[in-house]
Design an enzyme around this catalytic site. Structure first.
Site, short mmCIF file in Angstrom:
data_model
loop_
_atom_site.label_atom_id
_atom_site.label_comp_id
_atom_site.label_asym_id
_atom_site.label_seq_id
_atom_site.Cartn_x
_atom_site.Cartn_y
_atom_site.Cartn_z
NE ARG A 58 64.86 22.09 60.31
CZ ARG A 58 65.77 21.03 60.63
NH1 ARG A 58 66.47 20.62 59.88
NH2 ARG A 58 65.45 20.19 61.53
CE LYS A 115 50.29 39.36 55.87
NZ LYS A 115 49.05 40.12 55.73
CD GLU A 136 42.20 42.82 47.74
OE1 GLU A 136 42.92 43.80 48.67
OE2 GLU A 136 41.86 41.89 48.42
CE LYS A 181 50.98 42.72 49.52
NZ LYS A 181 50.21 41.46 49.55
CD GLU A 191 49.47 42.65 58.47
OE1 GLU A 191 49.69 42.11 57.15
OE2 GLU A 191 48.48 42.62 59.36
NE ARG A 244 52.33 42.31 53.93
CZ ARG A 244 53.09 41.16 53.66
NH1 ARG A 244 54.43 41.09 53.95
NH2 ARG A 244 52.57 40.47 52.58
CG ASN A 273 44.85 43.89 56.85
OD1 ASN A 273 44.92 42.92 55.93
ND2 ASN A 273 45.72 43.56 57.68
CG HIS A 331 41.02 43.10 53.78
ND1 HIS A 331 41.37 44.23 53.03
CD2 HIS A 331 41.51 42.04 53.22
CE1 HIS A 331 41.74 43.62 52.00
NE2 HIS A 331 42.06 42.38 51.81
CG HIS A 369 38.29 39.21 57.01
ND1 HIS A 369 39.26 39.46 57.50
CD2 HIS A 369 38.67 38.91 55.78
CE1 HIS A 369 40.57 39.46 56.62
NE2 HIS A 369 39.81 39.02 55.69
CG HIS A 401 39.09 38.35 49.83
ND1 HIS A 401 38.76 38.68 51.35
CD2 HIS A 401 40.25 39.08 49.69
CE1 HIS A 401 39.80 39.23 51.69
NE2 HIS A 401 40.63 39.59 50.68
N1 LIG Z 1 49.34 36.38 50.28
C1 LIG Z 1 48.77 37.29 50.37
O1 LIG Z 1 49.44 38.38 50.78
C2 LIG Z 1 47.49 37.56 50.02
C3 LIG Z 1 46.68 38.60 49.57
C4 LIG Z 1 45.48 38.79 49.16
C5 LIG Z 1 44.59 37.41 49.21
N2 LIG Z 1 45.28 36.25 49.35
C6 LIG Z 1 44.74 34.93 49.20
O2 LIG Z 1 44.40 34.73 47.92
C7 LIG Z 1 43.28 34.04 47.80
C8 LIG Z 1 42.28 34.64 46.54
O3 LIG Z 1 42.95 34.68 45.40
P1 LIG Z 1 42.27 34.70 44.08
O4 LIG Z 1 41.25 35.82 44.07
O5 LIG Z 1 43.19 34.76 42.88
O6 LIG Z 1 41.54 33.35 43.99
P2 LIG Z 1 41.65 32.02 43.21
O7 LIG Z 1 43.28 31.44 43.46
O8 LIG Z 1 40.71 31.12 43.88
O9 LIG Z 1 41.17 32.25 41.85
C9 LIG Z 1 39.91 32.38 41.56
C10 LIG Z 1 39.40 31.63 40.33
O10 LIG Z 1 40.14 31.85 39.08
C11 LIG Z 1 40.60 30.96 38.52
N3 LIG Z 1 41.57 31.29 37.75
C12 LIG Z 1 42.97 31.58 38.07
N4 LIG Z 1 43.54 32.23 36.87
C13 LIG Z 1 42.73 32.08 36.01
C14 LIG Z 1 42.79 32.59 34.73
N5 LIG Z 1 43.88 33.14 34.14
N6 LIG Z 1 41.58 32.48 33.84
C15 LIG Z 1 40.68 31.88 34.10
N7 LIG Z 1 40.34 31.57 35.49
C16 LIG Z 1 41.59 31.68 36.56
C17 LIG Z 1 41.10 29.92 39.64
O11 LIG Z 1 41.20 28.84 39.22
C18 LIG Z 1 39.73 30.26 40.57
O12 LIG Z 1 38.74 29.07 40.21
C19 LIG Z 1 42.75 33.72 48.99
O13 LIG Z 1 43.04 32.49 49.53
C20 LIG Z 1 43.26 34.92 49.77
O14 LIG Z 1 43.45 34.53 51.08
C21 LIG Z 1 46.72 36.09 49.79
#
Ligand SMILES: NC(=O)c1ccc[n+]([C@@H]2O[C@H](COP(=O)([O-])OP(=O)(O)OC[C@H]3O[C@@H](n4cnc5c(N)ncnc54)[C@H](O)[C@@H]3O)[C@@H](O)[C@H]2O)c1
Length: 350
Positions: free
Chosen positions: A112, A134, A176, A214, A224, A228, A232, A235, A239, A252
């Protein structure tokens, strides 16, 4: 008889976000570091030189958005049960946004809810995903459709990790950052225009300002209900682009960059943004090699795909449209014809 029992807020879920070289820290509890093989190979030794705990376990899940799923969550859960984690134990998310979202989600449901902290290692996760609570995972119906709001106990942002990041991943994070500036902070945008984010001290300043933006937004609207949603920006269009290109062609952040240009064109057509301001945003994105053009093959089917977005209702699409630079409006009343015309005239890069 009517009895009203006020349920006062019993939990203070505020937390610190630290932007500096990771401090040496000891946790007087069981800790599991959740990561993937790539991040572990590059940076786990550094992390373990900084962090100690009563007991430390490493849980690795496969790298990539396609593994942001129930199977990876099961892997995390099984390890926690095997090592008899209890409600005082803690998780550390060590990776990009994929690891951060999944670790947070696992922490939100394990017995939980247990504590977790975020140590984000991509630019995108440092400026966006690690802040705001999130959490979630994907399933066959779409992205992030299962999840929870679960705030971390702390976020440690160490720019050192970014030295190994691929340049496209870096650019995706910049998108971003630009998003935060265009929607909420004109001065920050002007700073970015003349900044060179390849310089560590400038990058650190940009991370700080993006995170501050943020954090301010999340503090006002954690779940949101309104404000918030402005984050987006780019986005809604992005998307659809990700969907049309099967999540393969663009990262992304890259799809969001194109989406921001589409939102800006919409703003220009509604007299909410000048052509000059739209051009400034485009130029800033291009400075970091982000894509700003897209070949819309079929604007009607592009439009229909908006309805798959979880922020759209059956009849209305919510658009985040900038008002100049530094302000934004959230609207679900833009005429279909307006959007179709933007899509049909979405030309090549200038
Ligand atoms: N929770 C939220 O508010 C929120 C906001 C924006 C995005 N997201 C989520 O975040 C995700 C995207 O995140 P991301 O862009 O970090 O992608 P990711 O986590 O897939 O990382 C991108 C790539 O970089 C590699 N990597 C990570 N750190 C590294 C480093 N220091 N050196 C070399 N390689 C490295 C990872 O292994 C991966 O291959 C999506 O799933 C999205 O939905 C969440």
């Amino acid at each position: 008889m009517q009895v009203n029992i006020p349920l006062k807020k019993v939990v203070d879920n505020s937390y610190d976000i630290t932007i500096e070289t990771l401090p040496k820290t000891h946790f007087d509890t069981k800790v599991a570091i959740v990561t993937n093989p790539k991040v572990a190979g590059l940076h786990l030794a550094y992390l373990l030189s900084k962090i100690s705990a009563k007991e430390i376990y490493i849980i690795t899940v496969s790298d990539g958005e396609e593994y942001k799923n129930q199977k990876s969550i099961d892997t995390i859960m099984e390890s926690l049960f095997n090592h008899r984690f209890n409600r005082k134990s803690m998780l550390i998310a060590f990776g990009g946004g994929v690891i951060g979202d999944m670790t947070g989600y696992a922490a939100s449901v394990y017995q939980r809810g247990i504590d977790f902290i975020q140590i984000p290692t991509t630019l995108l996760s440092q400026v966006d995903a690690s802040v705001g609570g999130k959490t979630g995972m994907n399933n066959s119906y779409g992205k992030n459709l299962i999840g929870a709001f679960h705030q971390p106990k702390a976020v440690y942002i160490d720019p050192h990790f970014l030295t190994t990041l691929a340049s496209r991943e870096f650019g995706a994070g910049v998108a971003e950052i630009v998003k935060m500036a265009v929607t909420f902070n004109k001065e920050f945008f002007t700073f970015l225009e003349s900044a060179d984010l390849a310089k560590p001290e400038i990058l650190q300043e940009a991370i700080k300002q993006a995170v501050q933006t943020k954090a301010d937004v999340v503090a006002k609207d954690e779940k949101e209900h309104g404000l918030r949603a402005a984050l987006n920006y780019g986005h809604t269009f992005g998307h659809v682009i990700e969907n049309e290109t099967k999540y393969k062609k663009y990262l992304h952040g890259e799809a969001v960059a194109i989406g921001m240009v589409m939102a800006n064109n919409t703003a220009v057509s509604m007299n909410l943004m000048s052509e000059d301001e739209a051009l400034r945003v485009k130029k800033l994105l291009q400075k970091y090699k982000l894509p700003t053009s897209y070949d819309v093959e079929n604007s009607s089917s592009f439009y229909e795909t908006f309805f798959l977005d979880k922020k759209s209702s059956d009849t209305n699409i919510t658009f985040i449209i900038p008002v100049g630079i530094g302000d934004v409006t959230i609207t679900d009343s833009i005429e279909k014809e307006t959007i179709i015309s933007i899509l049909e005239n979405f030309g090549a890069d200038v």
